[in-house]
Design a protein around this motif. Structure first.
Motif, PDB file in Angstrom:
ATOM      1  N   VAL A   1       1.267   7.033  -6.643  1.00  0.00           N
ATOM      2  CA  VAL A   1       0.148   7.901  -7.029  1.00  0.00           C
ATOM      3  C   VAL A   1       0.461   9.364  -6.702  1.00  0.00           C
ATOM      4  O   VAL A   1       0.235  10.265  -7.513  1.00  0.00           O
ATOM      5  CB  VAL A   1      -1.141   7.445  -6.318  1.00  0.00           C
ATOM      6  CG1 VAL A   1      -2.253   8.484  -6.500  1.00  0.00           C
ATOM      7  CG2 VAL A   1      -1.604   6.100  -6.852  1.00  0.00           C
ATOM      8  N   VAL A   2       1.017   9.610  -5.520  1.00  0.00           N
ATOM      9  CA  VAL A   2       1.337  10.981  -5.107  1.00  0.00           C
ATOM     10  C   VAL A   2       2.404  11.581  -6.020  1.00  0.00           C
ATOM     11  O   VAL A   2       2.295  12.739  -6.457  1.00  0.00           O
ATOM     12  CB  VAL A   2       1.803  11.004  -3.632  1.00  0.00           C
ATOM     13  CG1 VAL A   2       2.362  12.375  -3.270  1.00  0.00           C
ATOM     14  CG2 VAL A   2       0.654  10.635  -2.710  1.00  0.00           C
TER      15      VAL A   2
ATOM     16  N   ILE B   1       0.639   4.114  -2.863  1.00  0.00           N
ATOM     17  CA  ILE B   1       0.296   5.497  -2.504  1.00  0.00           C
ATOM     18  C   ILE B   1       1.417   6.453  -2.903  1.00  0.00           C
ATOM     19  O   ILE B   1       1.162   7.531  -3.451  1.00  0.00           O
ATOM     20  CB  ILE B   1       0.009   5.593  -0.994  1.00  0.00           C
ATOM     21  CG1 ILE B   1      -1.274   4.838  -0.655  1.00  0.00           C
ATOM     22  CG2 ILE B   1      -0.110   7.061  -0.558  1.00  0.00           C
ATOM     23  CD1 ILE B   1      -1.536   4.705   0.825  1.00  0.00           C
ATOM     24  N   SER B   2       2.669   6.068  -2.657  1.00  0.00           N
ATOM     25  CA  SER B   2       3.789   6.936  -3.017  1.00  0.00           C
ATOM     26  C   SER B   2       3.850   7.148  -4.526  1.00  0.00           C
ATOM     27  O   SER B   2       4.130   8.262  -4.995  1.00  0.00           O
ATOM     28  CB  SER B   2       5.106   6.343  -2.515  1.00  0.00           C
ATOM     29  OG  SER B   2       5.420   5.126  -3.184  1.00  0.00           O
TER      30      SER B   2
ATOM     31  N   SER C   1       0.833  -1.210   0.000  1.00  0.00           N
ATOM     32  CA  SER C   1       0.000   0.000   0.000  1.00  0.00           C
ATOM     33  C   SER C   1       0.864   1.255   0.000  1.00  0.00           C
ATOM     34  O   SER C   1       0.543   2.252  -0.658  1.00  0.00           O
ATOM     35  CB  SER C   1      -0.938   0.003   1.212  1.00  0.00           C
ATOM     36  OG  SER C   1      -0.199  -0.050   2.429  1.00  0.00           O
TER      37      SER C   1
END
Length: 350
Positions: A28-29, A25-26, A21
């Protein structure tokens, strides 16, 4: 920041953030921030073109800008595929990041805000650039974005551009995967064939820009921009379906390359149209236009795999044809010969 984020794309997911996860998330950011820092590039380019080129000569340089995008996208798939196979996927980001630093150096050394500030621009060239321009206000205007948000022609042009970019982002995001997974090309072979639409598109962008300028000079900007936009998007709708239906893999690549070239044929018309409407506020007008274009990618990038999963690639690609026809239809109501009013003109008219 672009160069830094490119490096971080290879470093953070799976190395700094090792759990699944965290890696997702990293990633996507980082990619979101990449979009943020790239966002000003095209509006600033269009604003620079409006300042540096004569009235009626804006479509070709905007087409050449899109040509640069196409050539970059054409060279990237085989380069990335080769680096990925030879060194690894993370290394692809380390190899491409320094390109941003080269761009910084060239821009800082050569570019000025206006032609008057450039030491290489002479009096005759300045007269040519200034011919036919309305006199600019000495005091910068306020409320430009508010007035742009109420301008029907910018909205129609932006919606049409959104529909065109729905198709553009199918190619930009999913074409390589389509060739490998559906058309059964190998990794390196797929990288080569994935570059062909962008090569064809880069040439079509220049031709479309030249065509738009010639038409604007002969029949005016309303139909001079409309005709390339309408013809190009109708061809997109036709060749996208033909490419999806082709049984031969190489023929499919050829037909889809023509489809993508047709999207790029319209680029000069869109950006010149926004320039005619925006005038001295071209950067703001094309910023609105580019926002709409990227929303096309926001829609198509996640929607295409959902449609493929629920139906098949033919249905997924056919949605692009529907968007292309809507894009062509919207052009019929765009009036690029009615520019955004200045504050003084809008006050006088009211």
């Amino acid at each position: 920041v672009w160069a830094l984020l490119t490096v971080l794309t290879g470093v953070l997911p799976g190395q700094v953030f090792t759990w699944a996860s965290g890696a997702l998330i990293s990633l996507v950011v980082i990619r979101f921030l990449m979009g943020v820092v790239q966002a000003p590039l095209y509006p600033i380019t269009a604003g620079t073109i409006q300042q540096w080129f004569p009235v009626g000569g804006w479509a070709l340089p905007n087409g050449l800008s899109s040509m640069g995008l196409g050539l970059g996208a054409a060279f990237t798939p085989p380069l990335v595929a080769w680096v990925m196979v030879t060194l690894g996927w993370r290394e692809t980001f380390y190899v491409t990041a320094p390109v941003a630093l080269l761009i910084i150096a060239i821009w800082w050394w050569f570019v000025t805000d206006s032609p008057e500030e450039h030491p290489k621009v002479g009096r005759r060239e300045l007269e040519l650039i200034a011919a036919g321009r309305p006199e600019e206000e000495a005091i910068p205007e306020t409320g430009v974005l508010k007035r742009l948000s109420k301008n029907r022609d910018i909205w129609l042009l932006t919606l049409s551009y959104l529909c065109m970019n729905y198709v553009f982002y199918i190619f930009f995001t999913w074409f390589y995967i389509y060739l490998v997974d559906v058309r059964d090309f190998g990794l390196l072979e797929g990288g080569f064939f994935a570059s062909l639409p962008f090569i064809a598109g880069s040439l079509a962008a220049a031709v479309g820009g030249w065509t738009c300028d010639r038409l604007c000079q002969s029949i005016g900007p309303r139909w001079g921009c409309r005709l390339p936009g309408i013809v190009g998007m109708v061809l997109v709708a036709i060749f996208l379906v033909l490419g999806a239906l082709a049984t031969n893999a190489v023929m499919a690549v050829v037909l889809l390359s023509i489809c993508f070239a047709s999207t790029q044929f319209t680029e000069g018309a869109y950006w010149a149209g926004a320039t005619y409407i925006g005038g001295r506020h071209t950067a703001a007008a094309t910023g609105v236009l580019n926002t709409g274009g990227n929303l096309g990618g926001v829609i198509s990038a996640p929607l295409i795999p959902i449609l493929v999963d629920q139906f098949d690639w033919l249905i997924a690609l056919s949605t692009g044809s529907a968007f292309a026809l809507l894009s062509a239809l919207l052009w019929l109501w765009v009036r690029t010969d009615e520019p955004l009013l200045t504050l003084r003109e809008s006050t006088a008219s009211s």
